[in-house]
Design an enzyme around this catalytic site. Sequence first.
Site, PDB file in Angstrom:
ATOM      1  N   TYR A   1      -1.657  -0.801  11.182  1.00  9.32           N
ATOM      2  CA  TYR A   1      -1.839  -1.410   9.844  1.00  9.32           C
ATOM      3  C   TYR A   1      -0.664  -1.060   8.936  1.00  9.32           C
ATOM      4  O   TYR A   1       0.007  -1.943   8.395  1.00  9.32           O
ATOM      5  CB  TYR A   1      -3.158  -0.936   9.208  1.00  9.32           C
ATOM      6  CG  TYR A   1      -3.201  -1.206   7.711  1.00  9.32           C
ATOM      7  CD1 TYR A   1      -3.216  -2.511   7.224  1.00  9.32           C
ATOM      8  CD2 TYR A   1      -3.175  -0.154   6.784  1.00  9.32           C
ATOM      9  CE1 TYR A   1      -3.220  -2.771   5.852  1.00  9.32           C
ATOM     10  CE2 TYR A   1      -3.186  -0.410   5.414  1.00  9.32           C
ATOM     11  CZ  TYR A   1      -3.197  -1.720   4.956  1.00  9.32           C
ATOM     12  OH  TYR A   1      -3.194  -1.964   3.607  1.00  9.32           O
TER      13      TYR A   1
ATOM     14  N   LYS B   1       2.384  -3.407   7.294  1.00  7.51           N
ATOM     15  CA  LYS B   1       2.567  -3.540   5.836  1.00  7.51           C
ATOM     16  C   LYS B   1       3.993  -3.107   5.464  1.00  7.51           C
ATOM     17  O   LYS B   1       4.646  -3.750   4.641  1.00  7.51           O
ATOM     18  CB  LYS B   1       1.542  -2.703   5.070  1.00  7.51           C
ATOM     19  CG  LYS B   1       0.117  -3.218   5.120  1.00  7.51           C
ATOM     20  CD  LYS B   1      -0.059  -4.612   4.515  1.00  7.51           C
ATOM     21  CE  LYS B   1       0.145  -4.656   3.017  1.00  7.51           C
ATOM     22  NZ  LYS B   1      -0.181  -5.986   2.457  1.00  7.51           N
TER      23      LYS B   1
ATOM     24  N   THR C   1       0.825  -1.204   0.000  1.00  9.00           N
ATOM     25  CA  THR C   1       0.000   0.000   0.000  1.00  9.00           C
ATOM     26  C   THR C   1       0.860   1.256   0.000  1.00  9.00           C
ATOM     27  O   THR C   1       2.006   1.233   0.477  1.00  9.00           O
ATOM     28  CB  THR C   1      -0.898  -0.014   1.258  1.00  9.00           C
ATOM     29  OG1 THR C   1      -1.495   1.267   1.412  1.00  9.00           O
ATOM     30  CG2 THR C   1      -0.108  -0.317   2.525  1.00  9.00           C
ATOM     31  N   ASP C   2       0.295   2.354  -0.467  1.00  7.45           N
ATOM     32  CA  ASP C   2       1.007   3.636  -0.407  1.00  7.45           C
ATOM     33  C   ASP C   2       1.145   4.150   1.029  1.00  7.45           C
ATOM     34  O   ASP C   2       1.930   5.061   1.296  1.00  7.45           O
ATOM     35  CB  ASP C   2       0.312   4.696  -1.285  1.00  7.45           C
ATOM     36  CG  ASP C   2      -1.149   4.957  -0.931  1.00  7.45           C
ATOM     37  OD1 ASP C   2      -1.663   4.314   0.013  1.00  7.45           O
ATOM     38  OD2 ASP C   2      -1.767   5.812  -1.587  1.00  7.45           O
ATOM     39  N   GLU C   3       0.372   3.542   1.955  1.00 11.53           N
ATOM     40  CA  GLU C   3       0.403   4.040   3.338  1.00 11.53           C
ATOM     41  C   GLU C   3       1.745   3.811   4.018  1.00 11.53           C
ATOM     42  O   GLU C   3       2.006   4.391   5.074  1.00 11.53           O
ATOM     43  CB  GLU C   3      -0.703   3.381   4.164  1.00 11.53           C
ATOM     44  CG  GLU C   3      -2.077   3.711   3.634  1.00 11.53           C
ATOM     45  CD  GLU C   3      -3.195   3.343   4.583  1.00 11.53           C
ATOM     46  OE1 GLU C   3      -2.924   3.142   5.772  1.00 11.53           O
ATOM     47  OE2 GLU C   3      -4.331   3.261   4.121  1.00 11.53           O
TER      48      GLU C   3
END
Length: 339
Positions: A155, A159, A128-130
Amino acid sequence: MPPQPAQFLVTGGAGFIGSNFVRHLVEHTDAHVTVLDKLTYAGDRTTLADLPPGRVELVEGDIADAALVDRLVADLGDDGVLVHYAAESHNDNSLSDPSPFVQTNLVGTYTLLEAARRHGTRLHHISTDEVYGDLELDDPARFTESTPYNPSSPYSSTKAGSDLLVRAWVRSFGVRATISNCSNNYGPWQHVEKFIPRQITNLVDGVRPRLYGAGANVRDWIHADDHSSAVLAIIERGRIGETYLIGADGEHSNLDVVRLLLRLMGRDEDDYDLVTDRAGHDMRYAIDSTKLRRELGWEPRYTSFEEGLASTVAWYREHEDWWRPHKEQTEAKYAKAGQ
Ligand code: NAD
Ligand code: TDX
């Protein structure tokens, strides 16, 4: 063009984006697909029910189950590809209980990497970009493959950790892996806990959409079909060891998304409620996908967010039998959190 893989093992393939990728494989390749999914609250057998059983097989199990993973990865054979979508995926849940995030996102990914190492298996890791943290609203920069990792939540930090494990297994053990970091997905089959389906199904129920804080936070939206075509392009033509960012230039504030949904669903654009903000809420995500476009020639098909959202609204209206069983429990959780 390199030969297309004949076998895929897709973890998390009964969830939102993983099942979209399984459909994409059925439509665009001749490959056989095995799905490994634990069928947590977020995974639903019925999501895959209409796919041809000769092409898609669902194995119910945990990616952290080393014996099961070893058997499935061994069965893939030399030209099979392991595509890793399985994760605990919801930020709000990670704030109330981080433990399954550590177990699945970190220990689960480690278990898959060890199997890929033992069997010499090609792996693509979905992220993810997060992992890059967030941007200010007025920052001209967008995330690129060289942006430093700076995750905010349980989260996104798990990741980020899973990405780093993949990088280390490539460098230390020569595992043949690629990584993609994608922006926020929307489309059919997304769990009603997530922002867009939550508001659509609230509106179906005559409930006002709920915006965290002032609704100013910005997400960079991509249709899940475009995410899938990018992942297949990376598997077919990407360079081993590389990371590719996936995004479709879809930045919108949450308030704008809610106003658009209200309009599409025939309601007054001011008919929403502001509720308790998310702790540590990332302000803005934005992806620069130049590398993916230049190197692999990928382009998104959904260039109009409004059209993509309208077809998503139509899908949720037509598939109430799929989402209804999850709605009440999800809203009860939000009510407890004042959201
Ligand atoms: P989701 O929550 O809808 O689906 C996750 C799936 O993984 C479910 O089917 C669940 O049953 C399964 N799963 C969970 N734990 C498991 C375990 N231990 N073993 C086997 N299966 C397990 O999530 P999603 O939104 O489809 O996200 C899929 C992947 O894409 C995740 O890795 C996520 O980080 C990434 N991603 C999501 C988005 C997004 O906008 N949703 C954006 C970028 C990246
Ligand atoms: O009711 C809501 N009201 C609201 O304002 C909900 C559920 C969310 N929000 C806000 C929070 C975010 O700013 O909407 C935005 C999107 O929220 P989510 O759908 O929870 O997504 P986000 O936290 O941005 O993370 C998603 O995109 C990146 C996915 O859940 C992740 O799996 C993915 O990695």
